[in-house]
Design an enzyme around this catalytic site. Structure first.
Site, mmCIF file in Angstrom:
data_model
loop_
_atom_site.group_PDB
_atom_site.id
_atom_site.type_symbol
_atom_site.label_atom_id
_atom_site.label_comp_id
_atom_site.label_asym_id
_atom_site.label_seq_id
_atom_site.Cartn_x
_atom_site.Cartn_y
_atom_site.Cartn_z
ATOM 1 C CB THR A 1 39.898 -47.686 69.938
ATOM 2 O OG1 THR A 1 39.095 -47.181 71.016
ATOM 3 C CG2 THR A 1 39.249 -48.926 69.358
ATOM 4 C CG HIS B 1 34.730 -38.869 69.694
ATOM 5 N ND1 HIS B 1 35.624 -39.659 70.386
ATOM 6 C CD2 HIS B 1 33.498 -39.383 69.958
ATOM 7 C CE1 HIS B 1 34.964 -40.609 71.040
ATOM 8 N NE2 HIS B 1 33.678 -40.472 70.787
ATOM 9 C CG ASP C 1 44.289 -37.463 63.978
ATOM 10 O OD1 ASP C 1 43.659 -37.721 62.933
ATOM 11 O OD2 ASP C 1 44.895 -38.335 64.636
HETATM 12 P P1 OAD Z 1 43.104 -44.387 73.979
HETATM 13 O O1 OAD Z 1 44.273 -43.546 74.327
HETATM 14 O O2 OAD Z 1 42.112 -44.669 75.047
HETATM 15 O O3 OAD Z 1 43.597 -45.779 73.405
HETATM 16 C C1 OAD Z 1 44.601 -45.844 72.425
HETATM 17 C C2 OAD Z 1 44.801 -47.289 72.069
HETATM 18 O O4 OAD Z 1 45.725 -47.341 70.982
HETATM 19 C C3 OAD Z 1 45.396 -48.147 73.194
HETATM 20 O O5 OAD Z 1 44.601 -49.312 73.345
HETATM 21 C C4 OAD Z 1 46.784 -48.493 72.696
HETATM 22 O O6 OAD Z 1 47.201 -49.781 73.103
HETATM 23 C C5 OAD Z 1 46.596 -48.431 71.211
HETATM 24 N N1 OAD Z 1 47.818 -48.184 70.433
HETATM 25 C C6 OAD Z 1 48.901 -47.466 70.777
HETATM 26 N N2 OAD Z 1 49.793 -47.449 69.768
HETATM 27 C C7 OAD Z 1 49.257 -48.176 68.764
HETATM 28 C C8 OAD Z 1 49.682 -48.518 67.441
HETATM 29 N N3 OAD Z 1 50.848 -48.112 66.958
HETATM 30 N N4 OAD Z 1 48.858 -49.289 66.682
HETATM 31 C C9 OAD Z 1 47.658 -49.707 67.157
HETATM 32 N N5 OAD Z 1 47.212 -49.407 68.393
HETATM 33 C C10 OAD Z 1 47.984 -48.645 69.178
HETATM 34 O O7 OAD Z 1 42.409 -43.707 72.700
HETATM 35 P P2 OAD Z 1 40.930 -43.936 72.122
HETATM 36 O O8 OAD Z 1 40.484 -45.318 72.333
HETATM 37 O O9 OAD Z 1 40.924 -43.376 70.760
HETATM 38 O O10 OAD Z 1 37.503 -38.710 73.274
HETATM 39 O O11 OAD Z 1 40.112 -42.967 73.073
HETATM 40 C C11 OAD Z 1 38.750 -42.798 72.839
HETATM 41 C C12 OAD Z 1 38.333 -41.402 73.189
HETATM 42 O O12 OAD Z 1 38.805 -41.070 74.496
HETATM 43 C C13 OAD Z 1 38.955 -40.329 72.320
HETATM 44 O O13 OAD Z 1 38.263 -40.139 71.098
HETATM 45 C C14 OAD Z 1 38.873 -39.117 73.183
HETATM 46 C C15 OAD Z 1 39.379 -39.731 74.471
HETATM 47 O O14 OAD Z 1 39.041 -39.092 75.639
HETATM 48 C C16 OAD Z 1 37.181 -37.453 73.582
HETATM 49 O O15 OAD Z 1 38.030 -36.576 73.741
HETATM 50 C C17 OAD Z 1 35.723 -37.229 73.689
#
Ligand code: OAD
Length: 268
Positions: A208, A140, A125
């Site tokens: 994450t 990514h 982003d």
């Molecule tokens: P996810 O949507 O899988 O996970 C987001 C995480 O952020 C979750 O574990 C939430 O609990 C946490 N979360 C939410 N709000 C929060 C806050 N205020 N502070 C801290 N944590 C919070 O997203 P990613 O793990 O980034 O890839 O996903 C990994 C990849 O999957 C992305 O880069 C994307 C996606 O598909 C591609 O598009 C290739």
């Protein structure tokens, strides 16, 4: 897991007690950071949640009600580039309306606090860069890049105008400069991240779900290599059980509090 005050507290209880105890919970991490020079921060979509950017897998997330393979694979783009572009145009449009939050800002300031601080992010982003992070390794890609599917020419964009952007050099169809499922990560970036994870003394894993590989392997690698690995995430993840410490509080609250604790100890 590090247990606060020697008491085993179930994660579900943490949320009720966390407001008063956040500073106490962060102490073991602050103690480790005071001694550390090689610090790595791994981030995912959750770090941008408090800016108003939806995550992927939370309730209301980008993948809710749709299949990633319809929007984030080379096959999907080959079948229906306009549908894929609609998805990325809508994400870009939303990003134009948001700003980095305190978590991005603390992470950016951490670069000058530690001798050797790096940020490895799965986010596309641009908010870490907007907050001022420079030592950043984007696993990514970057949603603000258009890359030609014919000649590979890349250009950075800042607006959301063209429905199906064409390459400035050869006129070919451009695609978003992000990594899709089934694709290779950008050359050398993951290798560098592996090296940083293996060398780090302290690792912060922020926002994450730790389910997308190979990014998800980095925290485990750091833990196996002897790093103190703290997870900052209001929800349990695939990595939580392996973390040295879990801070089950939003990044926008816990990172500023962590910085405050470190500032106080520096001024002592
Ligand atoms: P996810 O949507 O899988 O996970 C987001 C995480 O952020 C979750 O574990 C939430 O609990 C946490 N979360 C939410 N709000 C929060 C806050 N205020 N502070 C801290 N944590 C919070 O997203 P990613 O793990 O980034 O890839 O996903 C990994 C990849 O999957 C992305 O880069 C994307 C996606 O598909 C591609 O598009 C290739």
């Amino acid at each position: 897991m590090v247990l606060i005050g020697g008491v085993t507290v179930k994660r579900t209880c943490y949320n009720m007690v966390m407001a008063d105890n956040l500073s106490q919970m962060l102490q073991p991490l602050a103690n480790e950071l005071r001694k550390a020079s090689r610090v790595l921060c791994l981030t995912g979509a959750g770090v941008s949640a408090e800016s108003g950017v939806p995550t992927f897998r939370d309730s209301g997330g980008l993948w809710e009600g749709c299949r990633p393979e319809d929007l984030a694979t080379p096959e999907a783009f080959g079948r229906d580039p306009e549908q894929v572009w609609r998805f990325y145009r809508s994400r870009r449009a939303k990003l134009l309306a948001v700003q980095p939050n305190p978590a991005h800002e603390v992470i950016a300031r951490f670069e000058s606090r530690f001798d050797d601080f790096h940020l490895v992010t799965q986010n596309v982003d641009g908010l870490h860069q907007q907050a001022g992070s420079k030592q950043i390794h984007c696993l990514h890609g970057d949603i603000w890049i258009d890359r030609c599917t014919e000649c590979g020419f890349e250009r950075r964009v800042a607006t959301v105008d063209e429905p199906m952007p064409q390459c400035d050099r050869c006129g070919g169809l451009a695609r978003p400069g992000v990594v899709w499922f089934g694709e290779m990560l950008p050359d050398g970036v993951f290798e560098r991240a592996v090296q940083l994870a293996a060398d780090a003394e302290v690792v912060l894993v922020v926002g994450t779900s730790s389910v997308v590989y190979p990014a998800a392997s980095l925290a485990g690698l750091a833990a196996q290599s002897g790093a103190f690995v703290a997870e900052i995430n209001p929800n349990a993840t695939a990595f939580s059980e392996s973390a040295s410490l879990v801070i089950p509080v939003e990044a926008g609250k816990s990172l500023p509090e962590l910085e405050k604790i470190l500032d106080i100890s520096t001024s002592d």
